[in-house]
Design a protein around this motif. Structure first.
Motif, PDB file in Angstrom:
ATOM      1  N   PRO A 142      17.108 -21.061  18.443  1.00  0.00           N
ATOM      2  CA  PRO A 142      16.420 -19.761  18.433  1.00  0.00           C
ATOM      3  C   PRO A 142      17.253 -18.606  18.988  1.00  0.00           C
ATOM      4  O   PRO A 142      17.950 -18.744  19.996  1.00  0.00           O
ATOM      5  CB  PRO A 142      15.188 -20.025  19.310  1.00  0.00           C
ATOM      6  CG  PRO A 142      14.916 -21.488  19.131  1.00  0.00           C
ATOM      7  CD  PRO A 142      16.276 -22.120  19.074  1.00  0.00           C
ATOM      8  N   LEU A 143      17.149 -17.464  18.332  1.00  0.00           N
ATOM      9  CA  LEU A 143      17.936 -16.299  18.719  1.00  0.00           C
ATOM     10  C   LEU A 143      17.633 -15.846  20.141  1.00  0.00           C
ATOM     11  O   LEU A 143      18.536 -15.406  20.871  1.00  0.00           O
ATOM     12  CB  LEU A 143      17.692 -15.144  17.749  1.00  0.00           C
ATOM     13  CG  LEU A 143      18.218 -15.316  16.321  1.00  0.00           C
ATOM     14  CD1 LEU A 143      17.878 -14.078  15.491  1.00  0.00           C
ATOM     15  CD2 LEU A 143      19.718 -15.555  16.315  1.00  0.00           C
ATOM     16  N   GLU A 144      16.358 -15.951  20.546  1.00  0.00           N
ATOM     17  CA  GLU A 144      16.027 -15.497  21.891  1.00  0.00           C
ATOM     18  C   GLU A 144      16.691 -16.371  22.962  1.00  0.00           C
ATOM     19  O   GLU A 144      17.033 -15.901  24.050  1.00  0.00           O
ATOM     20  CB  GLU A 144      14.514 -15.444  22.102  1.00  0.00           C
ATOM     21  CG  GLU A 144      13.792 -16.769  21.929  1.00  0.00           C
ATOM     22  CD  GLU A 144      13.287 -16.989  20.518  1.00  0.00           C
ATOM     23  OE1 GLU A 144      12.317 -17.760  20.366  1.00  0.00           O
ATOM     24  OE2 GLU A 144      13.853 -16.395  19.574  1.00  0.00           O
ATOM     25  N   THR A 145      16.887 -17.638  22.642  1.00  0.00           N
ATOM     26  CA  THR A 145      17.575 -18.536  23.567  1.00  0.00           C
ATOM     27  C   THR A 145      19.050 -18.170  23.649  1.00  0.00           C
ATOM     28  O   THR A 145      19.642 -18.130  24.743  1.00  0.00           O
ATOM     29  CB  THR A 145      17.412 -19.990  23.105  1.00  0.00           C
ATOM     30  OG1 THR A 145      16.025 -20.295  23.006  1.00  0.00           O
ATOM     31  CG2 THR A 145      18.067 -20.955  24.089  1.00  0.00           C
ATOM     32  N   LEU A 146      19.645 -17.905  22.505  1.00  0.00           N
ATOM     33  CA  LEU A 146      21.045 -17.499  22.477  1.00  0.00           C
ATOM     34  C   LEU A 146      21.243 -16.203  23.251  1.00  0.00           C
ATOM     35  O   LEU A 146      22.218 -16.059  24.006  1.00  0.00           O
ATOM     36  CB  LEU A 146      21.515 -17.316  21.038  1.00  0.00           C
ATOM     37  CG  LEU A 146      21.374 -18.514  20.108  1.00  0.00           C
ATOM     38  CD1 LEU A 146      21.914 -18.181  18.723  1.00  0.00           C
ATOM     39  CD2 LEU A 146      22.085 -19.730  20.672  1.00  0.00           C
ATOM     40  N   LYS A 147      20.329 -15.256  23.067  1.00  0.00           N
ATOM     41  CA  LYS A 147      20.463 -13.972  23.754  1.00  0.00           C
ATOM     42  C   LYS A 147      20.421 -14.155  25.265  1.00  0.00           C
ATOM     43  O   LYS A 147      21.221 -13.558  26.003  1.00  0.00           O
ATOM     44  CB  LYS A 147      19.358 -13.015  23.309  1.00  0.00           C
ATOM     45  CG  LYS A 147      19.508 -11.623  23.908  1.00  0.00           C
ATOM     46  CD  LYS A 147      18.467 -10.653  23.349  1.00  0.00           C
ATOM     47  CE  LYS A 147      18.676  -9.253  23.898  1.00  0.00           C
ATOM     48  NZ  LYS A 147      17.661  -8.296  23.392  1.00  0.00           N
ATOM     49  N   THR A 148      19.511 -14.992  25.742  1.00  0.00           N
ATOM     50  CA  THR A 148      19.426 -15.244  27.178  1.00  0.00           C
ATOM     51  C   THR A 148      20.723 -15.845  27.701  1.00  0.00           C
ATOM     52  O   THR A 148      21.261 -15.413  28.727  1.00  0.00           O
ATOM     53  CB  THR A 148      18.249 -16.192  27.485  1.00  0.00           C
ATOM     54  OG1 THR A 148      17.030 -15.563  27.088  1.00  0.00           O
ATOM     55  CG2 THR A 148      18.183 -16.515  28.966  1.00  0.00           C
ATOM     56  N   ALA A 149      21.245 -16.836  26.986  1.00  0.00           N
ATOM     57  CA  ALA A 149      22.493 -17.474  27.417  1.00  0.00           C
ATOM     58  C   ALA A 149      23.655 -16.492  27.395  1.00  0.00           C
ATOM     59  O   ALA A 149      24.479 -16.459  28.324  1.00  0.00           O
ATOM     60  CB  ALA A 149      22.787 -18.676  26.519  1.00  0.00           C
ATOM     61  N   LEU A 150      23.735 -15.680  26.341  1.00  0.00           N
ATOM     62  CA  LEU A 150      24.820 -14.710  26.237  1.00  0.00           C
ATOM     63  C   LEU A 150      24.711 -13.635  27.318  1.00  0.00           C
ATOM     64  O   LEU A 150      25.729 -13.171  27.850  1.00  0.00           O
ATOM     65  CB  LEU A 150      24.810 -14.070  24.845  1.00  0.00           C
ATOM     66  CG  LEU A 150      25.248 -14.984  23.692  1.00  0.00           C
ATOM     67  CD1 LEU A 150      24.884 -14.359  22.355  1.00  0.00           C
ATOM     68  CD2 LEU A 150      26.742 -15.278  23.766  1.00  0.00           C
TER      69      LEU A 150
END
Length: 305
Positions: A142-150
């Motif tokens: 999920p994009l929201e997970t990637l955004k948090t990690a980034l």
């Protein structure tokens, strides 16, 4: 030496070899079926580990036998699976892959557990991401997970590498958080609407991603090699000539190897050359589990000059 964190997908791959890829509504006969572990995240983590850098993975599998197989697969190849979670009531991700004799392929993916990797999982591993030399992500979670990690990585000054595959328009929200973006030529065209078939259009397409926030853009171009927009300049490297039998996972090998070499201190051009060699070796082998180790790549490069 710093370690790499790969946050991404984990799949079990079902391969069928075919004489030619099917047309719409066509039923064909296949042969040489096989089951292997895959997913862009897993493939890139293995490639990074085999390139000689400690690699740790954040991901999700189901509470099923395939999940156990995937975690065993990672650890057997030197990837730390401590931060891979097993989720109840969902299966491990799966991919069905058709491969033609020339190495061309068609892939259908069912996300399953990969779609359940949440921002909370990234937050739970904040300390791990902050301590990494690089964070590598793709678009099968999920994009929201990637955004948090980034966001965690960017705040901590960690190098961030995004492989924007499979293409999702939402990726533009992530680009300001990405130090390196690595589409292939098809993904670049889909994201920008520019075919990139000559130097001018390729430069324009890469500049489009940079205008949306990406710092460095590196594009894989299949048998035409790879290209980078590095410090505003276009750099092209030709492909190594090999006898390809299976192109599945070649881009993942490139990405994992590229990340490893950047963490080891290579400049972009040197890292691209190493990654191109690793990818070239991988297409001479069947299955997505084809990433060469560092000694193999260095011997290949020494022989090629």
């Amino acid at each position: 030496m710093s370690f790499i964190v790969v946050l991404g997908s984990i799949n079990v791959d079902f391969f069928i070899r075919v004489e030619a890829l099917p047309k719409p509504n066509e039923t064909i006969m296949g042969h040489d079926t096989a089951v292997a572990m895959g997913g862009k995240g897993l493939n890139q983590a293995v490639a990074a580990a085999r390139s000689g850098v400690e690699t740790r993975m954040i991901g999700a599998v189901g509470s099923d036998n395939f999940g156990v197989m995937a975690r065993d697969f990672l650890t057997a190849r030197g990837v730390d699976d401590t931060h891979v979670v097993a989720l109840d009531e969902v299966g491990t991700g799966m991919a069905n892959i058709l491969v033609a004799p020339d190495g061309q392929n068609m892939i259908v993916v069912s996300s399953a557990a990969n779609a359940r990797l949440t921002p909370g999982h990234a937050e739970q591993n904040q300390y791990l991401i902050e301590g990494a030399g690089a964070l590598v992500v793709q678009l099968e979670t999920p994009l929201e997970t990637l955004k948090t990690a980034l966001e965690i990585a960017t705040a901590a000054g960690v190098k961030t590498i995004l492989n924007p595959a499979p293409v999702d328009p939402g990726v533009f929200d992530l680009l300001p958080l990405c130090e390196v973006v690595t589409p292939n030529e098809t993904e670049l065209a889909k994201l920008t609407g520019i075919d990139g078939q000559d130097d001018d259009s390729l430069m324009t397409a890469m500049q489009t991603l940079r205008a949306h926030g990406a710092e460095t853009v590196i594009v894989t171009l299949g048998d035409k090699g790879c290209a980078g927009l590095i410090d505003g300049e276009l750099v092209r490297l030709p492909a190594f000539k090999v006898d390809a039998v299976d192109a599945v996972g070649a881009g993942d090998v490139f990405n994992g190897a590229l990340a490893a070499r950047l963490v080891l201190g290579d400049d972009y051009v040197s890292a691209m050359r190493y990654a191109s060699a690793a990818s070239a070796i991988s297409v001479t082998r069947y299955s997505a589990d084809a990433a060469p180790d560092r000694a193999e790549v260095e011997a290949f490069l020494a022989h090629r000059g």
